[in-house]
Design an enzyme around this catalytic site. Structure first.
Site, short mmCIF file in Angstrom:
data_model
loop_
_atom_site.label_atom_id
_atom_site.label_comp_id
_atom_site.label_asym_id
_atom_site.label_seq_id
_atom_site.Cartn_x
_atom_site.Cartn_y
_atom_site.Cartn_z
N SER A 157 0.82 -1.21 0.00
CA SER A 157 0.00 0.00 0.00
C SER A 157 0.86 1.26 0.00
CB SER A 157 -0.92 0.01 1.23
OG SER A 157 -1.81 -1.09 1.20
N ASP A 175 -7.64 -8.11 3.92
CA ASP A 175 -6.72 -8.84 3.05
C ASP A 175 -6.21 -10.12 3.69
OD1 ASP A 175 -6.88 -7.12 0.90
OD2 ASP A 175 -5.19 -5.90 1.53
N GLY A 213 -5.92 -3.80 -8.44
CA GLY A 213 -7.06 -2.95 -8.12
C GLY A 213 -6.62 -1.65 -7.46
#
Length: 432
Positions: free
Chosen positions: A22, A315, A94
Site C-alpha cells: 500500500s 486482506d 485494483g
C-alpha cells in the site's frame, strides 16, 4: 505447478519481509505530483507496484529504479502529466486502478485504463460514483467494469459520504481532491487504512482526521514537496509467516521491521484473541509505526468476526480462515461480503480449497463457518490458487502441516504481491 511438502521440524529463523504494498503504491503517486525528487527505499518489486510505476512513466513522470530503490522526479501536479501514447495497463492491480482514477482526474487529457481478465471483472462503480461527486467523469463498461476512460478536467471539492468501507476508494477521492480549489471532506462508514493521510502529511498537505477516525478533511491544492520514504515491511506479507509459525509445530520465527499501523494490525488482534504466541518489539520511528514480531507455534481457540472487524483484516481473511481450520472448535467470519469481489470470490474459493484438506466449511452470503481439526485429512492433493495471490500463499502455508504431499496449481499468481515468497518460505524451512 509447485510441489508442496510438510515442514516436519517446524519453521525457524529471522526474516525481513518485502516493503509494504500500500505504501509503495502511494509513495510513487505522491512523488509524481510533488515538486522535487522523491526517493523510495525498500520499495516493493511485486507486479502490482510495477504497474503503478509504468503507468506513471507513461504519463511523463521520470522514474529510475535500481532493485528496491526508486527515484521519482515529481511533476508538481497531475496537470503537468502528458497524454499517454497508449492505454495504461493495470495488470491485476485494483489499487493501481482505483487510486489512479483519482490522481488522473486532474490531468488535461483522457486516459484509458485496461486490466487483465480478472481485474476487468471487478466492480469499479464503487470508486467512480464518489469521484463523480467531485465532478470527475469516468466512463466504464455497461457492467461497471474496466476498460475505463478517465476524463481529466476541473475537479471541485465537497463532502463525499462513502457507502463502502474501502481505503482505496477514500484514497481515490483524496487524490482527486488535490486538484480541487475548495476543501475535500470524506466521511467513512468505518475507519479504514490511513496510509494516504499519513503520507499526504509527510509530503506537506494540510489534512485532518476527526476524533472518531471517520471524517477526513483535505485543504485545497496543497504544495507537495518530494520526500525520502523508507517503506516498512508489509504486515500483509508478514502475516503468512505469522500464521505459518503459529500452526506448524516446533516453530519460532522473528519478522523484522514490519509496519504496525493500527489500521493494519487486525491480524495481530485475531492471533491474540485465538491464543497465539506473538511478541511485539516496537521500533522508535516517525511516520508509520513499525516493529519486530516474534512468533512461536501454539494451540488456537475459535474466533467470531463480525462486520465491524472486517476492514482491519480484509486482506488477511484467507489466513484467518486457515487459523480457524486449525483451531479447537468452530469459528465464524461474517459481514465479509467484500470477499466476493476480490481477485476471486474468496468466500467460495476458501470453501472449495479448505474442503480439499478435510475441513468442514459452511458458506454464507457474507462469510464462512469453519470447524477446525488437529490434522488435515486430505481429500484432493491438487490445490489451486484460482489466480489469486493470497489464496496461493495461504495454501502453501496450509501444506506445511500436511503429511500428504500436495500440488499447488497456478502458483504464478503469488508474484503479484510477493515475488520471493517461496524463497523466503524455504529459508525458514531450512534455518533450524
Amino acid at each position: 505447478m509447485r510441489k508442496l511438502e510438510q515442514a516436519p521440524h517446524g519453521l525457524h529463523g529471522e526474516l525481513a519481509v518485502p516493503g509494504d504494498k500500500s505504501i509503495s503504491h502511494r509513495a510513487l503517486m505522491l512523488g509524481a505530483v510533488a515538486t522535487g525528487t522523491t526517493t523510495i527505499e525498500h520499495w516493493l518489486t511485486g507486479e502490482d507496484c510495477q504497474h503503478t510505476l509504468q503507468a506513471l512513466r507513461d504519463v511523463g513522470v521520470p522514474i529510475e529504479r535500481k532493485g528496491t530503490m526508486v527515484t521519482v522526479h515529481g511533476k508538481g501536479s497531475a496537470g503537468n502529466f502528458v497524454a499517454p501514447a497508449t492505454s495504461l495497463a493495470m495488470g491485476n492491480s485494483g489499487t493501481t486502478t482505483r487510486l489512479l482514477m483519482g490522481l488522473l482526474s486532474g490531468t488535461s487529457f483522457t486516459s484509458k485504463l485496461v486490466g487483465d481478465d480478472s481485474l476487468e471483472r471487478r466492480p469499479m462503480q464503487r470508486v467512480t460514483q464518489p469521484l463523480a461527486e467531485l465532478g470527475v467523469r469516468i466512463d466504464l463498461t455497461a457492467a461497471g467494469t474496466l476498460p475505463a476512460q478517465v476524463h481529466g478536467g476541473p475537479v471541485h471539492g465537497g463532502t463525499v459520504r462513502l457507502n463502502v468501507a474501502s481505503a482505496q476508494v477514500k484514497s481515490a477521492v483524496l487524490l482527486a481532491g488535490l486538484n480541487a480549489p475548495t476543501p475535500t471532506v470524506v466521511v467513512e462508514k468505518l475507519p479504514t487504512r490511513d496510509h494516504t493521510e499519513i503520507m499526504l502529511r509527510q509530503f506537506g498537505a494540510d489534512i485532518t482526521t476527526s476524533a472518531d477516525q471517520r471524517t477526513i478533511t483535505l485543504q485545497p491544492q496543497p504544495h507537495l514537496t518530494g520526500q525520502t520514504v523508507v517503506v516498512p515491511g508489509d504486515l500483509s506479507s508478514a502475516a503468512f509467516f505469522l500464521v505459518a509459525a503459529t500452526i506448524v509445530p516446533q516453530s519460532e520465527v522473528k519478522l523484522t521491521n514490519v509496519n504496525l499501523n493500527p489500521t493494519r494490525t487486525g491480524i495481530l488482534r485475531v492471533l491474540d484473541q485465538m491464543g497465539a504466541d506473538v511478541t511485539i518489539e516496537p521500533i522508535p520511528t516517525t511516520g508509520e509505526p513499525r516493529g519486530n514480531l516474534l512468533v512461536r507455534s501454539s494451540q488456537l481457540q475459535p474466533i467470531h468476526l463480525t462486520a465491524s472487524d472486517i476492514p482491519a483484516v480484509i486482506d488477511e481473511l484467507p489466513l484467518v480462515a486457515l487459523l480457524a481450520a486449525t483451531a479447537d472448535g468452530t469459528s465464524t467470519i461474517r459481514g465479509a461480503v467484500e470477499l466476493r469481489v476480490k481477485e476471486t470470490d474468496r468466500i467460495s474459493v476458501l470453501k472449495t480449497e479448505l474442503e480439499k484438506l478435510g475441513v468442514a466449511v459452511t458458506e454464507y452470503p457474507d462469510g464462512l463457518a469453519i470447524t477446525g481439526r488437529p490434522a488435515w485429512d486430505v481429500q484432493d492433493s491438487k490445490l489451486d490458487s484460482h489466480g489469486d495471490h493470497r489464496i496461493g500463499m495461504m495454501l502453501s502455508i496450509a501444506a506445511l502441516r500436511s503429511h500428504t504431499p500436495l500440488i499447488l496449481q497456478n502458483e504464478e499468481a503469488v508474484a503479484v504481491s510477493y515475488p520471493q515468497f517461496f524463497t523466503d518460505l524455504e529459508q525458514l524451512r531450512e534455518d533450524h
